[in-house]
Design an enzyme around this catalytic site. Structure first.
Site, PDB file in Angstrom:
ATOM      1  N   ILE A  32       0.824  -1.210   0.000  1.00 10.09           N
ATOM      2  CA  ILE A  32       0.000   0.000   0.000  1.00 10.09           C
ATOM      3  C   ILE A  32       0.861   1.265   0.000  1.00 10.09           C
ATOM      4  O   ILE A  32       0.477   2.278  -0.587  1.00 10.09           O
ATOM      5  CB  ILE A  32      -1.024   0.007   1.168  1.00 10.09           C
ATOM      6  CG1 ILE A  32      -2.163   0.974   0.864  1.00 10.09           C
ATOM      7  CG2 ILE A  32      -0.380   0.314   2.512  1.00 10.09           C
ATOM      8  CD1 ILE A  32      -2.957   0.677  -0.368  1.00 10.09           C
TER       9      ILE A  32
ATOM     10  N   SER B 250      12.413   1.191   6.354  1.00 11.43           N
ATOM     11  CA  SER B 250      12.108  -0.094   5.747  1.00 11.43           C
ATOM     12  C   SER B 250      13.060  -1.155   6.280  1.00 11.43           C
ATOM     13  O   SER B 250      14.279  -1.009   6.165  1.00 11.43           O
ATOM     14  CB  SER B 250      12.242   0.013   4.218  1.00 11.43           C
ATOM     15  OG  SER B 250      12.180  -1.263   3.643  1.00 11.43           O
TER      16      SER B 250
ATOM     17  N   LYS C 129      -5.201   1.582   7.993  1.00  9.78           N
ATOM     18  CA  LYS C 129      -6.234   0.732   8.575  1.00  9.78           C
ATOM     19  C   LYS C 129      -5.782  -0.717   8.525  1.00  9.78           C
ATOM     20  O   LYS C 129      -4.915  -1.020   7.693  1.00  9.78           O
ATOM     21  CB  LYS C 129      -7.565   0.895   7.847  1.00  9.78           C
ATOM     22  CG  LYS C 129      -7.539   0.750   6.331  1.00  9.78           C
ATOM     23  CD  LYS C 129      -7.164  -0.520   5.655  1.00  9.78           C
ATOM     24  CE  LYS C 129      -7.973  -1.737   5.970  1.00  9.78           C
ATOM     25  NZ  LYS C 129      -7.560  -2.895   5.074  1.00  9.78           N
TER      26      LYS C 129
ATOM     27  N   ASP D 164      -9.591  -8.130   6.878  1.00  8.21           N
ATOM     28  CA  ASP D 164      -8.722  -6.989   6.537  1.00  8.21           C
ATOM     29  C   ASP D 164      -9.378  -6.147   5.437  1.00  8.21           C
ATOM     30  O   ASP D 164      -9.569  -4.947   5.627  1.00  8.21           O
ATOM     31  CB  ASP D 164      -7.322  -7.465   6.135  1.00  8.21           C
ATOM     32  CG  ASP D 164      -6.451  -6.298   5.710  1.00  8.21           C
ATOM     33  OD1 ASP D 164      -5.812  -5.686   6.568  1.00  8.21           O
ATOM     34  OD2 ASP D 164      -6.442  -5.971   4.507  1.00  8.21           O
TER      35      ASP D 164
END
Ligand code: NAP
Length: 312
Positions: free
Chosen positions: A14, A36, A91, A169
């Site tokens: 995402i 990362s 989210k 999810d």
């Protein structure tokens, strides 16, 4: 006004599909760095292995966008707040309500801005449906949220671990629209969760909702992760005046009695970053716990069914 510098934490699907390209185009924000664990950067921006390294090396960066899976979010958000950052989080916000309550209280205590994104809420068609339902009432609701886990979560083993939500999810995106549109509280009456026998989270979930409304609207949902024909992300409302409102394509299209009345390109993440900029201007937090609370109840009320093993 100079753009605000923001760091993205967790450079997965995402972040790469939405956050980084939207920040690149944003009038409000400018990417300062990425964090990362795999060392993935973006353009020529610095990359850090951990948030602590970022906070030590670039203390002037006051904003972070946390794009990790939910099971590590509480720890990452706490750490960011403690470092004095204002925080946007993907989210589902956390895996449990108690963790989310803790983050809300902690942000308040430290006087930081905390923004919980529910990207599916950021569609004009959803706002229009909510206005129509507020005016005309609800007789029934049917949610169908079906997609391919192989397409949307390729190789993401965390979705199958405890706290990974499984098909809930994506399903929580539907609930974020549902809780935004509904003019009265809804509760889980019963739910059936089908788990692949070799996995810890469900692949199919069927829910019946109830309310305290005397006219007893019929409300149900079905989430499935084995839909290979394309995405079915629809919510159908029958209003008190007998009209059919159908939100399609994840809430970007609204049909009324079969006719498309609103169709917007999906600009959910553009709207999310605009909203974050407005919250920062107002020094105000925005955390909506309702979708997570309802989803927790789906698990609490869930009857378990064992399905076939799932392999990628
Ligand atoms: P993903 O591809 O697995 O990416 C998550 C990234 O977080 C990883 O690539 C990793 O990036 C980082 N990370 C840090 N700690 C981790 C840990 N303990 N386990 C796994 N990853 C860890 O997942 P995603 O699809 O981007 O989803 C991330 C969040 O966005 C989820 O909450 C999801 O619900 C939400 N979301 C996903 C979609 C979608 O279509 N996939 C849509 C909207 C929202 P580094 O290697 O860079 O550290």
């Amino acid at each position: 006004m100079a753009k605000r510098k923001i760091a993205v934490i967790g450079v997965g699907k995402i972040a790469q599909d939405q956050h980084l390209p939207v920040i690149d185009k944003s009038d409000d924000f400018e990417l300062a760095a990425t964090v990362s664990t795999r060392g993935l950067g973006h353009g020529d921006k610095p990359v850090f292995k951990t948030p602590a390294e970022l906070y030590a090396a670039m203390p002037e960066i006051s904003l972070v966008s946390i794009c990790t899976p939910p099971n590590v979010r509480h720890q990452y958000v706490r750490e960011a707040l403690d470092a004095g950052k204002d925080v946007m989080m993907e989210k589902p916000p956390t895996t449990t309500i108690s963790e989310l309550d803790d983050l809300i209280a902690h942000a308040r205590r430290l006087d930081r801005v905390l923004f919980q994104t529910w990207h599916s809420q950021y569609n004009a068609a959803v706002d229009r449906a909510r206005d129509m339902v507020a005016k005309d009432g609800v007789k029934s609701v049917r949610i169908d949220w079906r997609e391919s886990v192989r397409k949307w979560h390729p190789g993401q083993d965390w979705v199958w671990e405890p706290g990974g939500f499984g098909v809930c999810d994506p399903g929580i995106n539907a609930l974020s629209i549902f809780t935004k549109v509904m003019p009265f509280p809804v509760f889980v009456q019963e739910s059936t969760l089908t788990f692949p026998a070799n996995r810890q989270t469900p692949i199919d979930v069927q829910i019946t909702f109830k309310s305290g409304q005397l006219h007893r609207p019929e409300m149900s949902a079905g989430f499935n992760w084995l839909e290979e024909s394309g995405e079915i992300w629809t919510i159908r409302f029958e209003t008190g005046t007998g009209d059919e409102l159908k939100l399609e394509k994840g809430g970007t299209v609204l049909r009324v009695n079969g006719e498309v009345v609103l169709e917007n390109p999906s600009e959910e993440y553009e709207r999310i970053y605009e909203r974050f900029a407005a919250l920062l201007d107002a020094h105000q937090s925005d955390v909506d716990a309702a979708p997570l609370r309802l989803m927790s109840d789906v698990f609490l009320m869930g009857a378990r069914v064992n399905g076939p093993d799932f392999e990628w």
